[in-house]
Design an enzyme around this catalytic site. Structure first.
Site, PDB file in Angstrom:
ATOM      1  N   GLU A 103       0.805  -1.142  -0.016  1.00 59.99           N
ATOM      2  CA  GLU A 103      -0.057  -0.209   0.050  1.00 59.99           C
ATOM      3  C   GLU A 103       0.843   1.183  -0.003  1.00 59.99           C
ATOM      4  O   GLU A 103       1.938   1.218   0.421  1.00 59.99           O
ATOM      5  CB  GLU A 103      -0.818   0.103   1.283  1.00 59.99           C
ATOM      6  N   ASP A 104       0.282   2.497  -0.566  1.00 60.23           N
ATOM      7  CA  ASP A 104       1.028   3.778  -0.382  1.00 60.23           C
ATOM      8  C   ASP A 104       0.723   4.290   0.965  1.00 60.23           C
ATOM      9  O   ASP A 104       1.848   4.706   1.730  1.00 60.23           O
ATOM     10  CB  ASP A 104       0.638   4.778  -1.327  1.00 60.23           C
ATOM     11  N   ASP A 107      -4.197   4.798   6.574  1.00 56.23           N
ATOM     12  CA  ASP A 107      -4.629   5.897   7.215  1.00 56.23           C
ATOM     13  C   ASP A 107      -5.623   5.720   8.365  1.00 56.23           C
ATOM     14  O   ASP A 107      -5.217   5.311   9.555  1.00 56.23           O
ATOM     15  CB  ASP A 107      -5.403   6.852   6.348  1.00 56.23           C
ATOM     16  N   PHE A 156      -2.215  15.694   5.052  1.00 55.30           N
ATOM     17  CA  PHE A 156      -2.569  15.147   3.702  1.00 55.30           C
ATOM     18  C   PHE A 156      -1.394  15.193   2.779  1.00 55.30           C
ATOM     19  O   PHE A 156      -0.994  16.418   2.957  1.00 55.30           O
ATOM     20  CB  PHE A 156      -3.539  15.870   3.267  1.00 55.30           C
ATOM     21  N   ARG A 169       0.091  12.534  -8.450  1.00 50.91           N
ATOM     22  CA  ARG A 169       0.848  11.227  -8.326  1.00 50.91           C
ATOM     23  C   ARG A 169       2.210  11.185  -9.052  1.00 50.91           C
ATOM     24  O   ARG A 169       3.166  10.290  -8.472  1.00 50.91           O
ATOM     25  CB  ARG A 169       0.050   9.983  -9.060  1.00 50.91           C
TER      26      ARG A 169
HETATM   27  P1  IMP Z   1      -7.637   4.587   4.938  1.00 45.33           P
HETATM   28  O1  IMP Z   1      -8.620   3.351   4.857  1.00 45.33           O
HETATM   29  O2  IMP Z   1      -8.424   5.464   5.683  1.00 45.33           O
HETATM   30  O3  IMP Z   1      -6.594   3.875   5.725  1.00 45.33           O
HETATM   31  O4  IMP Z   1      -7.245   4.944   3.698  1.00 45.33           O
HETATM   32  C1  IMP Z   1      -6.287   4.349   2.780  1.00 45.33           C
HETATM   33  C2  IMP Z   1      -6.403   5.144   1.405  1.00 45.33           C
HETATM   34  O5  IMP Z   1      -6.699   6.636   1.761  1.00 45.33           O
HETATM   35  C3  IMP Z   1      -5.028   5.176   0.875  1.00 45.33           C
HETATM   36  O6  IMP Z   1      -4.613   4.052   0.083  1.00 45.33           O
HETATM   37  C4  IMP Z   1      -5.077   6.404   0.097  1.00 45.33           C
HETATM   38  O7  IMP Z   1      -5.504   6.392  -1.108  1.00 45.33           O
HETATM   39  C5  IMP Z   1      -5.816   7.389   0.586  1.00 45.33           C
HETATM   40  N1  IMP Z   1      -5.234   8.343   1.684  1.00 45.33           N
HETATM   41  C6  IMP Z   1      -5.157   8.470   2.993  1.00 45.33           C
HETATM   42  N2  IMP Z   1      -4.333   9.394   3.408  1.00 45.33           N
HETATM   43  C7  IMP Z   1      -3.923  10.027   2.207  1.00 45.33           C
HETATM   44  C8  IMP Z   1      -2.989  11.210   2.017  1.00 45.33           C
HETATM   45  O8  IMP Z   1      -2.444  11.678   3.046  1.00 45.33           O
HETATM   46  N3  IMP Z   1      -2.567  11.310   0.974  1.00 45.33           N
HETATM   47  C9  IMP Z   1      -3.319  10.663  -0.128  1.00 45.33           C
HETATM   48  N4  IMP Z   1      -4.102   9.724  -0.065  1.00 45.33           N
HETATM   49  C10 IMP Z   1      -4.103   9.200   1.373  1.00 45.33           C
END
Ligand code: IMP
Length: 181
Positions: A103-104, A107, A156, A169
């Site tokens: 994963e990138d 969050d 963010f 990106r």
């Molecule tokens: P989660 O389900 O809240 O853990 O979100 C995961 C997804 O939210 C990641 O795969 C990203 O696509 C997006 N995301 C969460 N935080 C960021 C950020 O700071 N920048 C860009 N994308 C984010």
């Protein structure tokens, strides 16, 4: 500070920092999986992981299979809903395979939790998670993370695969948007 698309973006991790981290994580993965006879399957979560995955796999000196899964986790807003939609399925079954999900960013953790539950249904031999970034302050659910690049504050971030409304990106570094130029 650099200006892209009329935005001031402050560098959090330079291209060099990111490449060094990918090399470090790749070497650790190669070490951890080096004695397995089964081929490892690395699964990139689209779209955000594609640049990190490209650097990471080149640092894993083992026979690999690479696959991608497309996931959309956000509804209309910018908060994770916990429900995921698969926008691009895996191309091969993962039953009995050793998999690493790449994963990138983790969050809230909701996307990764839902994805891991989905993968478990296919009964892989083992599952590990590698994420470039994670935001500990934002976590809503406990989620497995075996390899983590950087833990970052609740900001963010964009670039190196991460987007803001589909853009940025392609920035070679990870940065924080500081507002319009
Ligand atoms: P989660 O389900 O809240 O853990 O979100 C995961 C997804 O939210 C990641 O795969 C990203 O696509 C997006 N995301 C969460 N935080 C960021 C950020 O700071 N920048 C860009 N994308 C984010």
């Amino acid at each position: 500070m650099r200006s892209f698309e009329n935005k001031n973006i402050e560098t959090l991790y330079s291209a060099e920092d990111l490449q060094n981290k990918a090399k470090e994580l790749g070497a650790q993965i190669a070490k951890d999986y080096g004695d397995r006879t089964e081929e490892l399957t690395v699964i990139g979560v689209l779209k955000g992981s594609f640049i990190f995955l490209a650097d990471l796999v080149r640092a894993i000196d083992l026979p690999l299979n690479i696959d991608f899964i497309g996931v959309s986790s956000y509804g209309d807003g910018t908060e994770s809903s916990g429900k995921i939609t698969i926008t691009h399925p895996l191309s091969k079954p993962i039953t009995g395979k050793d998999i690493i999900v790449v994963e990138d960013i983790v969050d809230t953790g909701l996307t990764m939790k839902a994805l891991l539950e989905l993968f478990e249904e296919s009964k892989p031999a083992s599952v590990k998670v590698c994420t470039l970034l994670e935001k500990p302050e934002r976590r809503q659910v406990t989620v497995q993370m075996d390899y983590v690049g950087f833990s970052i504050p609740d900001k963010f971030v964009l670039g190196y695969g991460l987007d803001l409304a589909g853009r940025f990106r392609n920035l070679p570094f990870v940065g924080v948007n500081q507002g319009d130029a």
